[in-house]
Design a protein around this motif. Structure first.
Motif, PDB file in Angstrom:
ATOM      1  N   ALA A  61       0.860  -1.188   0.000  1.00  0.00           N
ATOM      2  CA  ALA A  61       0.000   0.000   0.000  1.00  0.00           C
ATOM      3  C   ALA A  61       0.891   1.231   0.000  1.00  0.00           C
ATOM      4  O   ALA A  61       1.918   1.262   0.669  1.00  0.00           O
ATOM      5  N   GLU A  62       0.520   2.221  -0.761  1.00  0.00           N
ATOM      6  CA  GLU A  62       1.332   3.431  -0.830  1.00  0.00           C
ATOM      7  C   GLU A  62       1.035   4.301   0.390  1.00  0.00           C
ATOM      8  O   GLU A  62      -0.099   4.688   0.612  1.00  0.00           O
ATOM      9  N   PRO A  63       2.040   4.579   1.196  1.00  0.00           N
ATOM     10  CA  PRO A  63       1.776   5.345   2.411  1.00  0.00           C
ATOM     11  C   PRO A  63       1.349   6.776   2.049  1.00  0.00           C
ATOM     12  O   PRO A  63       1.739   7.289   1.018  1.00  0.00           O
ATOM     13  N   ARG A  64       0.596   7.340   2.925  1.00  0.00           N
ATOM     14  CA  ARG A  64       0.132   8.689   2.701  1.00  0.00           C
ATOM     15  C   ARG A  64       1.300   9.657   2.540  1.00  0.00           C
ATOM     16  O   ARG A  64       2.281   9.574   3.248  1.00  0.00           O
ATOM     17  N   GLY A  65       1.188  10.554   1.595  1.00  0.00           N
ATOM     18  CA  GLY A  65       2.192  11.612   1.481  1.00  0.00           C
ATOM     19  C   GLY A  65       3.444  11.210   0.745  1.00  0.00           C
ATOM     20  O   GLY A  65       4.337  12.007   0.544  1.00  0.00           O
ATOM     21  N   ILE A  66       3.539   9.975   0.336  1.00  0.00           N
ATOM     22  CA  ILE A  66       4.750   9.564  -0.351  1.00  0.00           C
ATOM     23  C   ILE A  66       4.463   9.480  -1.846  1.00  0.00           C
ATOM     24  O   ILE A  66       3.548   8.790  -2.274  1.00  0.00           O
ATOM     25  N   GLY A  67       5.223  10.224  -2.608  1.00  0.00           N
ATOM     26  CA  GLY A  67       4.930  10.397  -4.034  1.00  0.00           C
ATOM     27  C   GLY A  67       5.235   9.163  -4.856  1.00  0.00           C
ATOM     28  O   GLY A  67       5.870   8.221  -4.398  1.00  0.00           O
ATOM     29  N   LYS A  68       4.761   9.179  -6.069  1.00  0.00           N
ATOM     30  CA  LYS A  68       4.994   8.046  -6.966  1.00  0.00           C
ATOM     31  C   LYS A  68       6.361   8.151  -7.620  1.00  0.00           C
ATOM     32  O   LYS A  68       6.995   9.183  -7.585  1.00  0.00           O
ATOM     33  N   HIS A  69       6.743   7.070  -8.262  1.00  0.00           N
ATOM     34  CA  HIS A  69       8.024   7.078  -8.940  1.00  0.00           C
ATOM     35  C   HIS A  69       8.023   8.053 -10.108  1.00  0.00           C
ATOM     36  O   HIS A  69       6.988   8.324 -10.696  1.00  0.00           O
ATOM     37  N   PHE A  70       9.176   8.626 -10.419  1.00  0.00           N
ATOM     38  CA  PHE A  70       9.233   9.602 -11.505  1.00  0.00           C
ATOM     39  C   PHE A  70      10.022   9.101 -12.704  1.00  0.00           C
ATOM     40  O   PHE A  70      10.127   9.782 -13.699  1.00  0.00           O
ATOM     41  N   LEU A 118       9.405   2.190  -6.932  1.00  0.00           N
ATOM     42  CA  LEU A 118      10.120   3.419  -6.608  1.00  0.00           C
ATOM     43  C   LEU A 118       9.231   4.365  -5.832  1.00  0.00           C
ATOM     44  O   LEU A 118       8.099   4.606  -6.239  1.00  0.00           O
ATOM     45  N   TYR A 119       9.750   4.899  -4.738  1.00  0.00           N
ATOM     46  CA  TYR A 119       9.008   5.901  -3.988  1.00  0.00           C
ATOM     47  C   TYR A 119       9.812   7.182  -3.931  1.00  0.00           C
ATOM     48  O   TYR A 119      11.005   7.157  -3.618  1.00  0.00           O
ATOM     49  N   ASP A 120       9.171   8.284  -4.231  1.00  0.00           N
ATOM     50  CA  ASP A 120       9.807   9.586  -4.041  1.00  0.00           C
ATOM     51  C   ASP A 120       9.384  10.098  -2.676  1.00  0.00           C
ATOM     52  O   ASP A 120       8.248  10.495  -2.490  1.00  0.00           O
ATOM     53  N   VAL A 121      10.301  10.036  -1.723  1.00  0.00           N
ATOM     54  CA  VAL A 121       9.951  10.489  -0.378  1.00  0.00           C
ATOM     55  C   VAL A 121      10.529  11.877  -0.102  1.00  0.00           C
ATOM     56  O   VAL A 121      10.543  12.348   1.014  1.00  0.00           O
ATOM     57  N   GLY A 122      11.038  12.508  -1.153  1.00  0.00           N
ATOM     58  CA  GLY A 122      11.626  13.837  -0.962  1.00  0.00           C
ATOM     59  C   GLY A 122      10.564  14.859  -0.658  1.00  0.00           C
ATOM     60  O   GLY A 122      10.589  15.535   0.359  1.00  0.00           O
ATOM     61  N   LYS A 123       9.631  14.957  -1.552  1.00  0.00           N
ATOM     62  CA  LYS A 123       8.591  15.966  -1.357  1.00  0.00           C
ATOM     63  C   LYS A 123       7.282  15.394  -1.831  1.00  0.00           C
ATOM     64  O   LYS A 123       7.233  14.583  -2.741  1.00  0.00           O
ATOM     65  N   VAL A 124       6.205  15.844  -1.234  1.00  0.00           N
ATOM     66  CA  VAL A 124       4.890  15.470  -1.748  1.00  0.00           C
ATOM     67  C   VAL A 124       4.424  16.584  -2.675  1.00  0.00           C
ATOM     68  O   VAL A 124       5.088  17.605  -2.810  1.00  0.00           O
ATOM     69  N   GLY A 125       3.303  16.347  -3.315  1.00  0.00           N
ATOM     70  CA  GLY A 125       2.816  17.250  -4.353  1.00  0.00           C
ATOM     71  C   GLY A 125       2.858  18.721  -3.983  1.00  0.00           C
ATOM     72  O   GLY A 125       3.275  19.552  -4.766  1.00  0.00           O
ATOM     73  N   ASP A 126       2.459  19.049  -2.763  1.00  0.00           N
ATOM     74  CA  ASP A 126       2.364  20.462  -2.412  1.00  0.00           C
ATOM     75  C   ASP A 126       3.694  21.036  -1.928  1.00  0.00           C
ATOM     76  O   ASP A 126       3.743  22.151  -1.426  1.00  0.00           O
ATOM     77  N   GLY A 127       4.782  20.283  -2.056  1.00  0.00           N
ATOM     78  CA  GLY A 127       6.096  20.814  -1.721  1.00  0.00           C
ATOM     79  C   GLY A 127       6.524  20.550  -0.281  1.00  0.00           C
ATOM     80  O   GLY A 127       7.653  20.827   0.084  1.00  0.00           O
ATOM     81  N   ARG A 128       5.631  20.011   0.539  1.00  0.00           N
ATOM     82  CA  ARG A 128       6.040  19.701   1.912  1.00  0.00           C
ATOM     83  C   ARG A 128       6.933  18.463   1.924  1.00  0.00           C
ATOM     84  O   ARG A 128       6.831  17.627   1.042  1.00  0.00           O
ATOM     85  N   HIS A 129       7.778  18.360   2.929  1.00  0.00           N
ATOM     86  CA  HIS A 129       8.577  17.146   3.048  1.00  0.00           C
ATOM     87  C   HIS A 129       7.734  16.032   3.632  1.00  0.00           C
ATOM     88  O   HIS A 129       6.808  16.277   4.395  1.00  0.00           O
ATOM     89  N   VAL A 130       8.068  14.818   3.261  1.00  0.00           N
ATOM     90  CA  VAL A 130       7.398  13.669   3.846  1.00  0.00           C
ATOM     91  C   VAL A 130       7.901  13.533   5.282  1.00  0.00           C
ATOM     92  O   VAL A 130       9.093  13.705   5.549  1.00  0.00           O
ATOM     93  N   ALA A 131       7.004  13.245   6.178  1.00  0.00           N
ATOM     94  CA  ALA A 131       7.405  13.111   7.572  1.00  0.00           C
ATOM     95  C   ALA A 131       8.416  11.977   7.714  1.00  0.00           C
ATOM     96  O   ALA A 131       8.255  10.916   7.113  1.00  0.00           O
TER      97      ALA A 131
END
Ligand code: SAH
Length: 540
Positions: free
Chosen positions: A5-14, A93-106
């Motif tokens: 399951a994709e955790p909340r706030g963690i972006g998709k692969h790019f 692949l998970y992008d955990v750097g930033k979520v869509g709105d620019g906030r960092h993933v906790a």
């Protein structure tokens, strides 16, 4: 697809799965791994891996091996795209750097995810820019993993504090100038009450200060350092996007650097280097003196083939944009019958690849070519491509065009009776015609064709702002032209903007002229070396 399951706030692969691993990269990487005795990523283990400061050349071999073999990869921004592209096509692949709105993933979300994935028996690579243990929270993640009983490994990376400095020609230490170097966080320097930061010690530190995350707080940092005793005229260098194509160094004295940076619109990621060594950037600017420094060059080859050309241009200092305008796809043409053939001509590296693929698809291998008589490779690149499959050409004509073969056969006094020509579908008929005129029975095997890949308006805009655009084939030229036309251009020359077209040889040059584009240079010899020389001669 693996089921997590994709955790909340963690972006998709790019990096799309189909874009991962250019053909052959996997095999070459395996060779490197074997030579260096590097193991693959193991199930249930989390690897905290440094990805280096941006230049894919500064990725460690261990990092590349782990990325290429892991089940799951978590990465943040600032990680070289080329590294992520090594991922297995089925890796998650998970992008955990930033979520869509620019906030960092906790951080807790990331930690939980790492523990969970490892618990499921997956091999997990956690990629971090630079070194994971230098302002990368690697220590915290490692602590969590070990506390949760997860097997973990830390793979050091080149931290930007050394990578970007080397790239900018700034030695962190220098005999007689700086005997020590300190890595300091600039994060929060502006908000912290004076007493919390030991400005006195920082200001009097006997060596170079390298501030990470310091762009925002630069005015405060500069003011406090001067207030606590650092000379107002101390040299400062700010290195933005160090080691990448877009690296920029901004210089000035400590008391004025904040204003200079503001006017120059300095942006993160950047390092602020404070100390006399910063002034050496002016005389040790090894990047700036390279022949293609500051030049933007567009490469239009097919993705698989662009690698070496792009890499060599980068080594000469160019900012290279790869816009693969063509791709190579197999045709359904049957494999020719080699029996009775006394001349087999392979006309391009792509034709060599297609021949091999067709052999393998027919359940055959290099032995099938034993029946084919003299083997000719048009161009050294074609000979290299053949030799990768254990096939050594008998003859490589001096001129890497079809005419070169006729000359070579004449010189050798070879008179073939039955020839097979492996070339692209729709390729030039010159060779077949000329051999036919000499009474040779010719079979053309078009085992592959090049197919245009449409370029987006954004890619075309970048193309138009480059200094040169390199065409290694007429089909690439036609493809770019049709993309330009499709985007509404009526005058192709104007649509190319500042990008001066360079052709690999006369055939490509003719294709350009037919499209109304006068090549600014035509390389001679008609090889990648020639193309690079022509680019340097034109732009430097
Ligand atoms: N672990 C990383 C640092 C992460 S903190 C490392 O070892 O390099 C992020 C900060 O690193 C950025 O704000 C910037 O100060 C610095 N940084 C990272 N990559 C950089 C680069 N290519 N050029 C300049 N600074 C960089």
């Amino acid at each position: 697809m693996l089921d997590v399951a994709e955790p909340r706030g963690i972006g998709k692969h790019f990096v799309a799965p189909e874009a991962r691993r250019g053909a052959g990269d996997g095999a070459r990487l395996d060779e490197l791994a074997a030579a260096l005795r590097l193991g693959a990523a193991e199930p249930g283990v989390v690897y905290l891996v440094g990805a280096g400061p941006g230049d894919p050349g500064l990725v460690t071999a261990r990092a590349a091996r782990l990325v290429a073999t892991a089940d799951v990869i978590l990465h943040d921004l600032l990680v070289a795209r080329e590294l992520i592209a090594l991922a297995r096509p089925d890796a998650e692949l998970y992008d955990v750097g930033k979520v869509g709105d620019g906030r960092h993933v906790a951080q807790e979300d990331t930690n939980d995810l790492l523990v969970r994935l490892a618990g499921e028996g997956r091999s997990v690579v956690r990629l971090k820019g630079g070194d994971p243990m230098v302002f990368g929270r690697g220590g915290e993640e490692l602590g969590e993993l070990l506390a949760a009983g997860v097997r973990a490994e830390v793979v050091a990376g080149v931290t930007s504090g050394t990578g970007a400095l080397a790239s900018a020609g700034i030695p962190g230490t220098h005999r007689g100038v700086a005997q020590a170097v300190a890595f300091v966080t600039g994060h929060g320097a502006g908000d912290t009450p004076d007493g919390d930061r030991d400005w006195k010690s920082l200001a009097t530190f006997p060596g170079t200060l390298v501030f990470y995350m310091a762009v925002k707080a630069l005015p405060d940092i500069a003011r406090e350092l001067v207030a606590h005793g650092r000379p107002a005229d101390e040299p400062v260098a700010i290195i933005e996007r160090g080691t990448t194509d877009r690296q920029r160094t901004t210089r000035g004295p400590l008391s004025e650097i904040a204003g200079i940076a503001r006017r120059a619109k300095v942006r993160a990621p950047a390092l602020v280097v404070v100390g006399p060594v910063a002034a050496l950037a002016d005389q040790l600017d090894w990047r700036g003196v390279r022949p293609l420094a500051g030049k933007a060059v567009v490469v239009t080859r097919a993705g698989d083939q662009a690698g070496t050309l792009a890499g060599r241009l980068r080594g000469l200092g160019a900012a290279v944009l790869e816009l693969p305008a063509i791709e190579i796809v197999p045709t359904s043409a049957p494999l020719p019958d080699f029996a009775g053939c006394d001349l087999l001509t392979v006309t391009s590296p792509a034709a060599a690849g297609a021949l091999w693929d067709a052999l393998r698809a027919a359940g055959l291998d290099a032995r099938a070519l034993a029946a084919a008589g003299t083997l000719v490779a048009i161009g050294p690149g074609t000979a290299d491509a053949l030799s990768k499959h254990g096939i050594v050409a008998d003859l490589i004509p001096k001129r890497a065009v079809s005419e070169g073969l006729i000359e070579a056969l004449d010189e050798l006094g070879v008179a073939p009776r039955r020839a097979i020509i492996v070339q692209a579908e729709g390729g030039r008929a010159l060779l077949a015609d000329e051999l036919g005129r000499r009474g040779v029975e010719v079979t053309t095997a078009a085992l592959h064709r090049t197919q245009s890949v449409p370029l987006t308006d954004e890619q075309l805009a970048t193309l138009a702002s480059a200094d040169a655009v390199l065409f290694a084939s007429g089909s690439a030229a036609k493809s770019v032209a049709s993309s330009l036309t499709a985007s509404g251009a009526t005058d192709l020359r104007a649509a190319l903007g500042s990008a001066r077209p360079i052709a690999i040889g006369p055939t490509t040059a003719t294709a350009l002229r037919d499209l109304g584009l006068q090549p600014a240079a035509v390389s001679d010899p008609h090889t990648i070396d020639g193309l690079i020389d022509a680019t340097v001669a034109l732009l430097s």
